[in-house]
Design an enzyme around this catalytic site. Structure first.
Site, mmCIF file in Angstrom:
data_model
loop_
_atom_site.group_PDB
_atom_site.id
_atom_site.type_symbol
_atom_site.label_atom_id
_atom_site.label_comp_id
_atom_site.label_asym_id
_atom_site.label_seq_id
_atom_site.Cartn_x
_atom_site.Cartn_y
_atom_site.Cartn_z
ATOM 1 N N CYS A 227 0.839 -1.215 0.000
ATOM 2 C CA CYS A 227 0.000 0.000 0.000
ATOM 3 C C CYS A 227 0.867 1.255 0.000
ATOM 4 O O CYS A 227 0.561 2.240 -0.689
ATOM 5 C CB CYS A 227 -0.916 0.025 1.224
ATOM 6 S SG CYS A 227 -2.056 -1.364 1.273
ATOM 7 N N ARG B 199 -7.866 -4.399 -3.350
ATOM 8 C CA ARG B 199 -7.371 -3.231 -4.109
ATOM 9 C C ARG B 199 -8.336 -2.968 -5.276
ATOM 10 O O ARG B 199 -8.193 -3.549 -6.345
ATOM 11 C CB ARG B 199 -5.948 -3.492 -4.620
ATOM 12 C CG ARG B 199 -4.970 -3.751 -3.495
ATOM 13 C CD ARG B 199 -3.547 -3.943 -3.955
ATOM 14 N NE ARG B 199 -2.771 -4.506 -2.863
ATOM 15 C CZ ARG B 199 -2.271 -3.808 -1.844
ATOM 16 N NH1 ARG B 199 -2.422 -2.508 -1.806
ATOM 17 N NH2 ARG B 199 -1.597 -4.404 -0.882
HETATM 18 C C1 BEZ Z 1 0.573 -4.605 1.842
HETATM 19 O O1 BEZ Z 1 1.778 -4.777 1.905
HETATM 20 O O2 BEZ Z 1 0.082 -3.546 1.496
HETATM 21 C C2 BEZ Z 1 -0.329 -5.739 2.209
HETATM 22 C C3 BEZ Z 1 0.071 -7.028 1.894
HETATM 23 C C4 BEZ Z 1 -0.761 -8.089 2.247
HETATM 24 C C5 BEZ Z 1 -1.964 -7.846 2.884
HETATM 25 C C6 BEZ Z 1 -2.353 -6.547 3.161
HETATM 26 C C7 BEZ Z 1 -1.536 -5.480 2.812
#
Ligand code: BEZ
Length: 239
Positions: A56, A139
């Site tokens: 994110c 997402r």
């Molecule tokens: C992230 O790194 O943004 C992420 C990865 C896995 C689950 C939720 C967020």
């Protein structure tokens, strides 16, 4: 005999062509009324799973870096996650003060980030997909046009960072289709040939194949024409 009724929550999945569902939300840039506040311009409403997570963070930095480019195409960005306002503020401050990624640093996220602890907005937009996560939004990317109509939707899983060049390409392609009444082929970018609407009658099909117009017909149903890159950019970036 008693029956146990399972509470079934109604979660909507807005579709292409629907009016964007309305909501009022608190954001890092104050309260917004969506989509009403964005009438007359395009907007991209996107969700991410959680603040202070690496994928994110990389996405937010990239989107913030490109914000000006989207603004020039008359498109505003709005983010969302199921976190509270203070978490959002702390995360955006951390990004600006500490995080360097892909040559980007000191990145200030100026577009609104919605707090959605109640999941009110996330549920309206089908951003909670329980098979992937019951507590974090997937997402999602909603492209909403100047008349508040949903024009395209992308959903990615939690582990997959989005391609923001593709999001920009899709925006420009849809605006080009609207402005010039054409379709865009695979991997189209401004300057590439565009597709004209398919022949709707045998007569038009024949005309297409014998036309002296500057058409390139692979067959009667698949005709392309040139569309000048500068003309496209002038139209898209005119506001
Ligand atoms: C992230 O790194 O943004 C992420 C990865 C896995 C689950 C939720 C967020």
């Amino acid at each position: 005999m008693e029956t146990i009724q399972q509470e079934q929550e109604v979660v909507s999945m807005p579709r292409i062509g629907d009016k964007a569902p309305s909501f009022t939300a608190v954001t890092t840039q104050g309260e917004i009324n969506y989509p009403e506040d964005y009438a007359g311009e395009w907007s991209i409403l996107f969700s991410h799973p959680a603040d202070f997570t690496p994928v994110c963070t990389s996405e937010f930095m990239t989107f913030a870096y490109m914000e000006e480019k989207f603004a020039k195409a008359n498109c505003k960005l709005i983010g969302l996650s199921i976190d509270g306002l203070y978490s959002h503020i702390a995360w955006l401050r951390t990004i600006k003060d500490k995080i360097e990624f892909n040559g980007m640093k000191n990145i200030e996220v100026k577009f609104p980030l919605i707090e959605d602890i109640t999941m009110n907005v996330a549920k309206k937009y089908g951003m909670i997909q329980p098979g992937e996560s019951k507590t974090q939004a997937v997402r999602a990317v909603f492209f909403v046009d100047q008349k508040s109509i949903i024009r395209a939707v992308i959903y990615y899983p939690l582990s997959l960072g989005r391609n923001f060049d593709e999001i920009y390409r899709a925006l420009v392609a849809m605006q080009t289709s609207d402005a010039f009444n054409v379709a865009t082929p695979a991997d189209w970018n401004p300057g590439d040939d565009v597709i004209i609407s398919p022949a709707g009658s045998c007569g038009v099909a024949e005309e297409r194949m014998t036309s002296t117009e500057e058409l390139d017909c692979k067959d009667w149903f698949f005709c392309t024409k040139k569309l000048d890159k500068d003309l496209v950019l002038k139209e898209i970036l005119k506001k």
